[in-house]
Each structure stands twice: as structure tokens, then as C-alpha cells.
Design a protein around this motif. Structure first.
Motif, PDB file in Angstrom:
ATOM      1  N   ASP A  97     -12.261   8.949   0.659  1.00  0.00           N
ATOM      2  CA  ASP A  97     -12.442   9.088   2.102  1.00  0.00           C
ATOM      3  C   ASP A  97     -11.077   9.287   2.758  1.00  0.00           C
ATOM      4  O   ASP A  97     -10.267   8.366   2.809  1.00  0.00           O
ATOM      5  CB  ASP A  97     -13.113   7.823   2.648  1.00  0.00           C
ATOM      6  N   ILE A  98     -10.832  10.494   3.270  1.00  0.00           N
ATOM      7  CA  ILE A  98      -9.521  10.790   3.848  1.00  0.00           C
ATOM      8  C   ILE A  98      -9.236   9.969   5.100  1.00  0.00           C
ATOM      9  O   ILE A  98      -8.090   9.839   5.514  1.00  0.00           O
ATOM     10  CB  ILE A  98      -9.375  12.292   4.171  1.00  0.00           C
ATOM     11  N   ASP A  99     -10.284   9.394   5.684  1.00  0.00           N
ATOM     12  CA  ASP A  99     -10.098   8.538   6.862  1.00  0.00           C
ATOM     13  C   ASP A  99     -10.222   7.058   6.529  1.00  0.00           C
ATOM     14  O   ASP A  99     -10.243   6.216   7.424  1.00  0.00           O
ATOM     15  CB  ASP A  99     -11.123   8.897   7.952  1.00  0.00           C
ATOM     16  N   GLY A 100     -10.337   6.738   5.237  1.00  0.00           N
ATOM     17  CA  GLY A 100     -10.490   5.353   4.816  1.00  0.00           C
ATOM     18  C   GLY A 100      -9.174   4.588   4.844  1.00  0.00           C
ATOM     19  O   GLY A 100      -8.090   5.168   4.969  1.00  0.00           O
ATOM     20  N   LEU A 101      -9.268   3.284   4.676  1.00  0.00           N
ATOM     21  CA  LEU A 101      -8.093   2.423   4.794  1.00  0.00           C
ATOM     22  C   LEU A 101      -7.070   2.691   3.702  1.00  0.00           C
ATOM     23  O   LEU A 101      -5.872   2.757   3.968  1.00  0.00           O
ATOM     24  CB  LEU A 101      -8.520   0.954   4.786  1.00  0.00           C
ATOM     25  N   PHE A 102      -7.527   2.833   2.460  1.00  0.00           N
ATOM     26  CA  PHE A 102      -6.569   3.099   1.379  1.00  0.00           C
ATOM     27  C   PHE A 102      -5.835   4.403   1.640  1.00  0.00           C
ATOM     28  O   PHE A 102      -4.603   4.468   1.550  1.00  0.00           O
ATOM     29  CB  PHE A 102      -7.266   3.153   0.015  1.00  0.00           C
ATOM     30  N   ALA A 103      -6.581   5.465   1.962  1.00  0.00           N
ATOM     31  CA  ALA A 103      -5.959   6.776   2.159  1.00  0.00           C
ATOM     32  C   ALA A 103      -4.924   6.738   3.271  1.00  0.00           C
ATOM     33  O   ALA A 103      -3.783   7.186   3.100  1.00  0.00           O
ATOM     34  CB  ALA A 103      -7.031   7.829   2.456  1.00  0.00           C
ATOM     35  N   LYS A 104      -5.303   6.205   4.407  1.00  0.00           N
ATOM     36  CA  LYS A 104      -4.388   6.202   5.551  1.00  0.00           C
ATOM     37  C   LYS A 104      -3.151   5.352   5.271  1.00  0.00           C
ATOM     38  O   LYS A 104      -2.022   5.742   5.592  1.00  0.00           O
ATOM     39  CB  LYS A 104      -5.113   5.699   6.794  1.00  0.00           C
ATOM     40  N   SER A 105      -3.352   4.195   4.659  1.00  0.00           N
ATOM     41  CA  SER A 105      -2.212   3.306   4.441  1.00  0.00           C
ATOM     42  C   SER A 105      -1.323   3.784   3.295  1.00  0.00           C
ATOM     43  O   SER A 105      -0.094   3.683   3.361  1.00  0.00           O
ATOM     44  CB  SER A 105      -2.675   1.865   4.212  1.00  0.00           C
ATOM     45  N   PHE A 106      -1.922   4.335   2.230  1.00  0.00           N
ATOM     46  CA  PHE A 106      -1.105   4.859   1.132  1.00  0.00           C
ATOM     47  C   PHE A 106      -0.289   6.060   1.602  1.00  0.00           C
ATOM     48  O   PHE A 106       0.912   6.173   1.302  1.00  0.00           O
ATOM     49  CB  PHE A 106      -1.968   5.255  -0.068  1.00  0.00           C
ATOM     50  N   GLU A 107      -0.929   6.956   2.357  1.00  0.00           N
ATOM     51  CA  GLU A 107      -0.203   8.118   2.858  1.00  0.00           C
ATOM     52  C   GLU A 107       0.926   7.695   3.794  1.00  0.00           C
ATOM     53  O   GLU A 107       2.010   8.299   3.793  1.00  0.00           O
ATOM     54  CB  GLU A 107      -1.168   9.069   3.558  1.00  0.00           C
ATOM     55  N   ARG A 108       0.685   6.656   4.562  1.00  0.00           N
ATOM     56  CA  ARG A 108       1.738   6.143   5.451  1.00  0.00           C
ATOM     57  C   ARG A 108       2.920   5.606   4.630  1.00  0.00           C
ATOM     58  O   ARG A 108       4.084   5.806   4.989  1.00  0.00           O
ATOM     59  CB  ARG A 108       1.172   5.060   6.365  1.00  0.00           C
ATOM     60  N   ALA A 160       0.286  16.221  -3.758  1.00  0.00           N
ATOM     61  CA  ALA A 160       1.359  15.739  -4.635  1.00  0.00           C
ATOM     62  C   ALA A 160       2.670  15.655  -3.883  1.00  0.00           C
ATOM     63  O   ALA A 160       2.872  16.317  -2.869  1.00  0.00           O
ATOM     64  CB  ALA A 160       1.507  16.659  -5.840  1.00  0.00           C
ATOM     65  N   ILE A 161       3.546  14.819  -4.406  1.00  0.00           N
ATOM     66  CA  ILE A 161       4.950  14.812  -4.008  1.00  0.00           C
ATOM     67  C   ILE A 161       5.727  15.449  -5.153  1.00  0.00           C
ATOM     68  O   ILE A 161       5.607  15.017  -6.312  1.00  0.00           O
ATOM     69  CB  ILE A 161       5.443  13.383  -3.733  1.00  0.00           C
ATOM     70  N   ILE A 162       6.470  16.479  -4.830  1.00  0.00           N
ATOM     71  CA  ILE A 162       7.219  17.227  -5.832  1.00  0.00           C
ATOM     72  C   ILE A 162       8.676  16.765  -5.818  1.00  0.00           C
ATOM     73  O   ILE A 162       9.308  16.700  -4.759  1.00  0.00           O
ATOM     74  CB  ILE A 162       7.163  18.743  -5.554  1.00  0.00           C
ATOM     75  N   VAL A 163       9.181  16.435  -6.982  1.00  0.00           N
ATOM     76  CA  VAL A 163      10.586  16.044  -7.133  1.00  0.00           C
ATOM     77  C   VAL A 163      11.201  16.900  -8.236  1.00  0.00           C
ATOM     78  O   VAL A 163      10.671  16.941  -9.353  1.00  0.00           O
ATOM     79  CB  VAL A 163      10.728  14.546  -7.480  1.00  0.00           C
ATOM     80  N   ASN A 164      12.255  17.609  -7.908  1.00  0.00           N
ATOM     81  CA  ASN A 164      12.938  18.473  -8.880  1.00  0.00           C
ATOM     82  C   ASN A 164      11.987  19.461  -9.549  1.00  0.00           C
ATOM     83  O   ASN A 164      12.041  19.692 -10.761  1.00  0.00           O
ATOM     84  CB  ASN A 164      13.653  17.626  -9.938  1.00  0.00           C
ATOM     85  N   GLY A 165      11.080  20.004  -8.738  1.00  0.00           N
ATOM     86  CA  GLY A 165      10.203  21.061  -9.226  1.00  0.00           C
ATOM     87  C   GLY A 165       8.978  20.612  -9.989  1.00  0.00           C
ATOM     88  O   GLY A 165       8.207  21.452 -10.475  1.00  0.00           O
ATOM     89  N   ARG A 166       8.764  19.316 -10.119  1.00  0.00           N
ATOM     90  CA  ARG A 166       7.587  18.828 -10.851  1.00  0.00           C
ATOM     91  C   ARG A 166       6.837  17.808 -10.016  1.00  0.00           C
ATOM     92  O   ARG A 166       7.401  17.151  -9.129  1.00  0.00           O
ATOM     93  CB  ARG A 166       8.004  18.193 -12.191  1.00  0.00           C
ATOM     94  N   ILE A 167       5.548  17.675 -10.311  1.00  0.00           N
ATOM     95  CA  ILE A 167       4.761  16.644  -9.641  1.00  0.00           C
ATOM     96  C   ILE A 167       5.272  15.280 -10.079  1.00  0.00           C
ATOM     97  O   ILE A 167       5.337  14.987 -11.279  1.00  0.00           O
ATOM     98  CB  ILE A 167       3.266  16.778  -9.981  1.00  0.00           C
ATOM     99  N   ALA A 168       5.607  14.455  -9.096  1.00  0.00           N
ATOM    100  CA  ALA A 168       6.050  13.093  -9.396  1.00  0.00           C
ATOM    101  C   ALA A 168       5.010  12.075  -8.955  1.00  0.00           C
ATOM    102  O   ALA A 168       4.862  11.020  -9.580  1.00  0.00           O
ATOM    103  CB  ALA A 168       7.378  12.808  -8.711  1.00  0.00           C
ATOM    104  N   VAL A 169       4.294  12.382  -7.873  1.00  0.00           N
ATOM    105  CA  VAL A 169       3.170  11.562  -7.423  1.00  0.00           C
ATOM    106  C   VAL A 169       1.981  12.487  -7.240  1.00  0.00           C
ATOM    107  O   VAL A 169       2.021  13.405  -6.422  1.00  0.00           O
ATOM    108  CB  VAL A 169       3.467  10.844  -6.086  1.00  0.00           C
ATOM    109  N   LEU A 170       0.930  12.282  -8.018  1.00  0.00           N
ATOM    110  CA  LEU A 170      -0.305  13.043  -7.877  1.00  0.00           C
ATOM    111  C   LEU A 170      -1.294  12.173  -7.118  1.00  0.00           C
ATOM    112  O   LEU A 170      -1.547  11.029  -7.502  1.00  0.00           O
ATOM    113  CB  LEU A 170      -0.876  13.408  -9.246  1.00  0.00           C
ATOM    114  N   TYR A 171      -1.858  12.722  -6.036  1.00  0.00           N
ATOM    115  CA  TYR A 171      -2.682  11.925  -5.125  1.00  0.00           C
ATOM    116  C   TYR A 171      -4.060  12.540  -4.988  1.00  0.00           C
ATOM    117  O   TYR A 171      -4.208  13.716  -4.664  1.00  0.00           O
ATOM    118  CB  TYR A 171      -1.986  11.836  -3.773  1.00  0.00           C
ATOM    119  N   SER A 172      -5.081  11.718  -5.226  1.00  0.00           N
ATOM    120  CA  SER A 172      -6.466  12.172  -5.214  1.00  0.00           C
ATOM    121  C   SER A 172      -7.316  11.354  -4.250  1.00  0.00           C
ATOM    122  O   SER A 172      -7.229  10.129  -4.226  1.00  0.00           O
ATOM    123  CB  SER A 172      -7.054  12.035  -6.636  1.00  0.00           C
ATOM    124  N   ASN A 173      -8.161  12.053  -3.478  1.00  0.00           N
ATOM    125  CA  ASN A 173      -9.205  11.402  -2.697  1.00  0.00           C
ATOM    126  C   ASN A 173     -10.566  11.540  -3.372  1.00  0.00           C
ATOM    127  O   ASN A 173     -11.609  11.329  -2.744  1.00  0.00           O
ATOM    128  CB  ASN A 173      -9.304  12.016  -1.292  1.00  0.00           C
TER     129      ASN A 173
END
Length: 208
Positions: A97-108, A160-173
Motif C-alpha cells: 500500500d503506497i499510502d500505508g504506514l510502512f511505505a510512507k515512513s520507510f520512504e521518509r 531503487a536507490i542507485i549507488v555507483n551505478g548499481r541497485i543498493a536498495v531495492l524497494y517493493s510495494n
């Protein structure tokens, strides 16, 4: 980052929220790595606190939950240091849920650590979808997305968050944790093993 010759799965424990979810998922995914790859695999899940320096020995980390994610200062520091020094984190929203508590707080939290534009959609032709098994349409849909709970949407992308050209954090809803949360012996009842995308994620984390 010093790594063991044997792959092990690390679940990150954080002080806020409910980090201990989908308890059968790790053993199921680890079984798939044994079944499909030639990796040497420790089939026992490791639980490491995010504030511990033990995280820096981990080749792959998983973080999930339904509730609030509010890292302590030390947790933030370790998360950033781990990611910027070649670590890989798979973050999965159990609420799908993109509007759920985990999503909003993790993205923050990701914005606070890496900046407001760091977390971005990745294209569905990214190599993570073909590095081992082929997923031509991008991230496979989960039954959790279709069951009427959460935002009741099929998320056709991952971020994802990309660091030095590679995925470093892969994020799924998409709630892959729940999708893969069954006893590995029950996979024989599935026409297509739905943990195969998890194999792709691990293989990308180890080789890219």
C-alpha cells in the motif's frame, strides 16, 4: 566488505515497527537458492540488529514490516554506511500500500538518509529481471496485490536507490514477503515457483 564464502540471509531488526514478519519466507527463498543455483548456502536465517556492526558482514539484507519505520541515529548511520560501501538491502512493504504506514515512513527514512530524489522507479527491462530467470514484463504480480487489501493496485514497477551505478536498495510495494511465506515443501503444488524472482534479487545483489 568482508564476506563469507557461504551465502546467508540477513533480516534487519530495527527498534520501531514490526520487523519480524513472514517468518517462513527466508527458509523458502534459501531453499530455492539451493535448488536452482550453485551457491554455497547457509539455510538458517540470521537476524541482525540494524544498529550492530554485524550488518557489515552481510552480503544481503532484508527489511520489512507493516508499521512505523523510524530509525534511531545509529540505525540511520549503519544503513547509510552499509549501502554506500557496497551492501544490498531488499525492502518489502507488507501492506502492499503506497499510502500505508510502512511505505510512507520507510520512504521518509530513505529521503532523510539519501535525499528526496534518491528513491526512483527502475525500468522493467532492468537486468535484475533477467539476471537468472527471465521476467519480460518486469516485477511479477503477487496474489497479495489482488486480494482487496492495501491499495488494491498492481504495482507495475519497483523502486531503487542507485549507488555507483548499481541497485543498493531495492524497494517493493508488492508484498513479496507474504507471497513467499509458505513451507518450502509446498512449492511442488505451484505450477510456477513464485520464489524465482527472489533468486534473481539475490543473484543481482551478489554479482552486480
Amino acid at each position: 566488505m568482508p564476506l563469507s564464502n557461504e551465502f546467508f540471509f540477513t533480516r534487519l531488526q530495527y527498534e520501531s515497527g514490526d520487523w519480524d514478519v513472514d517468518q517462513r519466507m527466508p527458509s523458502n527463498l534459501l531453499n530455492s537458492l539451493v535448488e536452482y543455483t550453485t551457491l554455497k548456502v547457509d539455510t538458517r536465517e540470521k537476524i541482525i540488529t540494524l544498529a550492530s556492526d554485524d550488518i557489515f558482514k552481510s552480503p544481503f539484507c532484508y527489511i520489512s514490516g507493516h508499521k512505523l519505520v523510524e530509525f534511531t541515529k545509529k540505525e540511520q548511520e549503519n544503513f547509510e554506511k552499509y549501502v554506500r560501501n557496497g551492501g544490498f538491502v531488499f525492502a518489502d512493504d507488507c501492506n502492499h500500500d503506497i499510502d500505508g504506514l510502512f511505505a510512507k515512513s520507510f520512504e521518509r527514512q530513505m529521503e532523510e538518509i539519501f535525499g528526496p530524489s534518491a528513491l526512483k522507479k527502475i525500468p522493467n527491462d532492468h537486468e535484475i529481471y533477467t539476471i537468472f530467470f527471465d521476467f519480460e514484463d518486469g516485477p511479477p504480480t503477487t496474489s497479495q496485490e489482488l486480494n482487496g487489501w492495501g491499495d488494491d493496485l498492481v504495482h507495475e514497477y519497483l523502486k531503487a536507490i542507485i549507488v555507483n551505478g548499481r541497485i543498493a536498495v531495492l524497494y517493493s510495494n508488492k508484498d513479496y514477503g507474504c507471497e513467499w511465506d509458505y513451507d518450502f515443501r509446498n512449492k511442488r503444488w505451484y505450477k510456477i515457483d513464485n520464489t524465482r524472482f527472489g533468486v534473481n534479487i539475490v543473484m543481482y545483489a551478489l554479482t552486480s
